[in-house]
Design an enzyme around this catalytic site. Sequence first.
Site, PDB file in Angstrom:
ATOM      1  N   ASP A   9       0.790  -1.249   0.000  1.00 56.39           N
ATOM      2  CA  ASP A   9       0.000   0.000   0.000  1.00 56.39           C
ATOM      3  C   ASP A   9       0.821   1.297   0.000  1.00 56.39           C
ATOM      4  OD1 ASP A   9      -1.955  -1.949   0.220  1.00 56.39           O
ATOM      5  OD2 ASP A   9      -2.827  -1.206   2.083  1.00 56.39           O
ATOM      6  N   HIS A  49     -10.749   0.618  -2.741  1.00 49.72           N
ATOM      7  CA  HIS A  49     -12.125   0.600  -2.238  1.00 49.72           C
ATOM      8  C   HIS A  49     -13.108   1.259  -3.210  1.00 49.72           C
ATOM      9  CE1 HIS A  49     -10.486  -0.617   1.587  1.00 49.72           C
ATOM     10  NE2 HIS A  49      -9.887   0.526   1.820  1.00 49.72           N
ATOM     11  N   LYS A 107      -6.996  -5.066  -2.972  1.00 48.22           N
ATOM     12  CA  LYS A 107      -7.758  -5.589  -1.832  1.00 48.22           C
ATOM     13  C   LYS A 107      -8.688  -4.514  -1.294  1.00 48.22           C
ATOM     14  CE  LYS A 107      -3.980  -4.407   1.243  1.00 48.22           C
ATOM     15  NZ  LYS A 107      -4.678  -3.350   1.976  1.00 48.22           N
ATOM     16  N   CYS A 152      -1.995  -2.762   7.673  1.00 49.21           N
ATOM     17  CA  CYS A 152      -1.893  -3.699   6.550  1.00 49.21           C
ATOM     18  C   CYS A 152      -0.603  -4.517   6.552  1.00 49.21           C
ATOM     19  CB  CYS A 152      -2.117  -2.965   5.237  1.00 49.21           C
ATOM     20  SG  CYS A 152      -3.852  -2.445   5.095  1.00 49.21           S
TER      21      CYS A 152
HETATM   22  C1  VGL Z   1      -4.702   0.626   5.670  1.00 48.67           C
HETATM   23  C2  VGL Z   1      -6.298   1.504   7.035  1.00 48.67           C
HETATM   24  C3  VGL Z   1      -7.254   1.367   6.049  1.00 48.67           C
HETATM   25  C4  VGL Z   1      -3.260   0.231   5.489  1.00 48.67           C
HETATM   26  C5  VGL Z   1      -5.635   0.458   4.668  1.00 48.67           C
HETATM   27  O1  VGL Z   1      -2.791   0.167   4.334  1.00 48.67           O
HETATM   28  O2  VGL Z   1      -2.582  -0.015   6.521  1.00 48.67           O
HETATM   29  N1  VGL Z   1      -5.043   1.127   6.850  1.00 48.67           N
HETATM   30  N2  VGL Z   1      -6.899   0.848   4.869  1.00 48.67           N
HETATM   31 ZN    ZN Z   2      -8.340   0.884   3.302  1.00 51.39          ZN
END
Ligand code: VGL
Ligand code: ZN
Length: 199
Positions: A9, A49, A107, A152
């Site tokens: 991410d 999302h 995801k 994550c």
């Molecule tokens: C994440 C919160 C919501 C992350 C993703 O990548 O850690 N945290 N969505």
């Molecule tokens: Zn998220």
Amino acid sequence: MSHALIVVDVQNDFCPGGALAVPDGDRIVSGINALMAKAEAVILTQDWHPAGHSSFASSHAGKAPYDMTEMFYGPQVLWPDHCVQGSDGAAFHADLHADRADLIIRKGFRPEIDSYSAFFENDQKTPTGLEGYLRTRGITTLTMTGLATDFCVNFSAVDAAKLGFDVTVRMDLCRAIDMDGSLAAAQSTMAAAGVQMNG
Ligand code: VGL
Ligand code: ZN
């Protein structure tokens, strides 16, 4: 035995100026690029999302970002709207060498379930398909980097260890949100699961 680097991410919304900015989230990009350059296999994850996702506080009347709610699979933190499919915030950081990736795994695309882990959604049973990809490539050893350490990266590393992969998290190439002691908690959870942490 073969090895993969998993980059979690590294997207604009998790970097300074983004919707869910992780402090110094952008500082890890050049170090990750250097690791990617010499890795045998590179997998990027991308939080992805739909608008109105159930993990967004804006989807729950009377809730604010960082409040908790109960989902059908258990407690869930509510987040600011972030990483909406196709938005600039969902794009990888511009300096990340994303073209180096063998696979990009998205995801969090099911409206009713959040997905922190690269392996299973937050119901802890809906698979993303990454396990099958790694196994069919003969990959057994993983190095993990990215954002956020306490969400994550943590969930991905713990799931990978539970699945039997040999997992090392490069803590110097991760950054945390760190709300209410979540970083320390994540470090204990990862250690208990047999995840190695270095850097
Ligand atoms: C994440 C919160 C919501 C992350 C993703 O990548 O850690 N945290 N969505
Ligand atoms: Zn998220």
